[in-house]
Scaffold this active site. Structure first.
Site, short mmCIF file in Angstrom:
data_model
loop_
_atom_site.label_atom_id
_atom_site.label_comp_id
_atom_site.label_asym_id
_atom_site.label_seq_id
_atom_site.Cartn_x
_atom_site.Cartn_y
_atom_site.Cartn_z
N CYS A 111 19.40 8.37 2.05
CA CYS A 111 18.99 9.48 1.18
C CYS A 111 17.70 10.06 1.72
CB CYS A 111 18.72 8.98 -0.24
SG CYS A 111 20.23 8.64 -1.13
N GLU A 171 23.80 9.95 6.32
CA GLU A 171 24.98 9.62 5.54
C GLU A 171 25.49 10.87 4.84
OE1 GLU A 171 24.52 5.77 3.62
OE2 GLU A 171 25.64 6.55 1.92
#
Ligand SMILES: [Zn+2]
Length: 515
Positions: A324, A358
């Protein structure tokens, strides 16, 4: 009451009383005179006044808000279907956003599809566009794909989890399960250091915190308090003036701290909680053990103030170098986001590997990454010197990856997005037009702060060795955290259109392609 049927569930209604959750209608966006299509997520009534929580269909969820009936245009209302398959849960929103003709804000699913890697080649184009490098590429690629049909395709990977191999609507929704509660912002305001910030999304702060006018957060340890008084009491006891963990980078006022999610669990959890207020697609993690957190700060005489952070799995089997990533809103649009990204790739360089964020990326995250990739790759290309006289400089995709630590899929998608690849006389050529170069120089001028590798004092750890004993446990938890592997599968397309070791000529002018 006048009711006109437009189709089976489009009605004209003259009263707000018939409105229910799931209805779609035009709503005035606060602070504007625009009336975009919105969906009612929730309705509440206080002292006889009804309020409606709405999501604007073609816009990011961060614009969701409470409105009153004066903001609703009830002349045309689209009621949810009764069979439950319609829009009553709101899950279909991203799909709608794709066909909408208005200003398009990337939805999570679109981000996921375009982010980070080569999307599947479109079918060959049979028109004049063939002169364009990408179209030539696409056609050439299609031929190769046709030849290699036997390789496991996306469809077969997808078929594991459902009968219909359609593009996924949204990775984010998968994790949220469109729980009405988590779709709505629950915190009005936070105070963090000298900043007062309006949250964008839901975050699971304890129930007693959510009905307050403001949550007061200690900007150093990230603990939250109900009132300013409570925070002041806390600050008297709290000795931290910087994030916990090791300061692994410092240049001028910028520092980076590395925090182990196992050793500093409370801090890591509070950071996740705070970050969730500004990240839509993230599930919340109480198990922070498998992660490292890199917090960027700016320094002044009061301490080291958090600007943003990214998290990273200690061990990523899929070469993710960021899980994140967030720049705190007061620091956005100032180049800090790119600094975070640059730092994440600097760590990958120290590790001697390539990495990728990601998926899915948020809309803003995707924009930052795309721009970072483009600038970084152009910087390398423009720096290449010819090997001999009268020769053009050459570089392979693999070399670009090695120099930048950007994963090959991202390198290839960037070259394609920038439209740099041309196919000329049997060879792929990178063409840098004057426009591209000028835009690049302009963009680089605005990137004043850069990461200086000399200021990074860090040795990568081999987490594989030390975590062997609880590997199975780690794997289990990281699966819960990683954003659905199915979404990742979408972007894992093999870049077989070009040999990664094949030198690409770099040409500085637009090449005339003669047919
Ligand atoms: Zn504190």
């Amino acid at each position: 009451m006048k009711v006109e049927m437009e189709n089976d569930y489009n009605t004209i209604c003259d009263s707000v009383s018939s409105l229910i959750e799931g209805c779609r209608l035009s709503v005035r966006m606060k602070g504007t005179n625009d009336w975009p299509l919105a969906e009612i997520i929730s309705i509440k009534e206080a002292i006889g006044v009804k309020e409606y929580y709405v999501h604007y269909v073609d816009f990011n969820k961060r614009l969701d808000e409470w409105v009153t009936e004066h903001d609703l245009d009830t002349r045309k209302v689209h009621f949810p279907r009764k069979d439950g398959g319609g829009s009553n849960t709101g899950v279909s929103t991203p799909k709608k956003a794709q066909i909408g003709s208005g200003p398009v804000v990337l939805t999570q699913s679109q981000s996921a599809n375009v982010s980070g890697a080569v999307s599947r080649p479109s079918s060959p184009v049979n028109n004049t566009e063939l002169l364009n490098g990408n179209a030539v590429l696409a056609a050439a690629l299609q031929k190769r794909m046709n030849r290699k049909r036997k390789i496991p395709s996306l469809e077969s990977e997808d078929s594991n989890e459902g009968p219909v191999p359609q593009p996924r609507q949204s990775g984010s929704m998968v994790s949220h399960h469109d729980d009405i509660v988590t779709r709505m912002k629950n915190i009005d305001l936070i105070e963090l250091g000298k900043h007062r910030i309006k949250p964008w999304y839901f975050a699971p702060y304890p129930q007693e915190m959510v009905n307050l006018d403001c949550i007061y957060i200690c900007e150093f340890c990230l603990k939250y308090r109900k009132s300013r008084k409570c925070l002041e009491r806390h600050l008297k006891k709290c000795n931290l003036r910087h994030p916990p963990g090791n300061e692994i980078y410092r240049k001028d006022i910028i520092s980076f701290f590395e925090i182990d999610g196992r050793k500093n669990k409370v801090y890591a959890q509070n950071l996740c909680l705070l970050a969730k207020l500004f990240l839509d697609h993230k599930t919340l993690y109480y198990d922070t053990d498998p992660f490292l957190f890199y917090v960027m700060t700016v320094f002044d005489n009061r301490g080291f103030h958090i600007v943003g952070y990214f998290s990273k799995e200690k061990e990523s089997t899929e070469d993710y170098n960021v899980a994140c990533i967030l720049t705190m809103p007061p620091y956005q649009r100032k180049g800090y986001g790119k600094l975070l990204i640059e730092f994440s790739y600097e760590l990958s360089k120290f590790e001697g590997k390539t990495g990728s964020p990601e998926k899915p990326l948020s809309d803003l995250g995707l924009l930052s990454y795309r721009s970072y990739w483009a600038q970084t790759i152009l910087e390398i290309l423009l720096d290449m010197k010819p090997v001999g006289d009268n020769e053009k400089p050459q570089i392979t995709i693999n070399e670009i990856c090695e120099l930048t630590s950007i994963k090959k899929e991202d390198v290839i998608s960037t070259l394609q997005n920038l439209n740099l690849i041309n196919y000329y006389k049997g060879q792929y050529i990178i063409t840098l037009s004057r426009d591209i170069i000028e835009n690049h120089h302009r963009a680089m001028e605005s990137r004043k702060i850069r990461i200086d590798p000399k200021c990074l004092h860090w040795v990568p750890k081999d987490w594989g060795k030390r975590a062997k004993w609880n590997q199975s446990q780690n794997r289990r938890s990281s699966r819960g955290l990683s954003l659905s592997s199915q979404v990742n599968a979408e972007v894992e397309v093999k870049p077989d259109w070009v040999d990664l070791e094949e030198p690409l000529l770099i040409a500085l002018d637009q090449i005339q392609v003669n047919v």
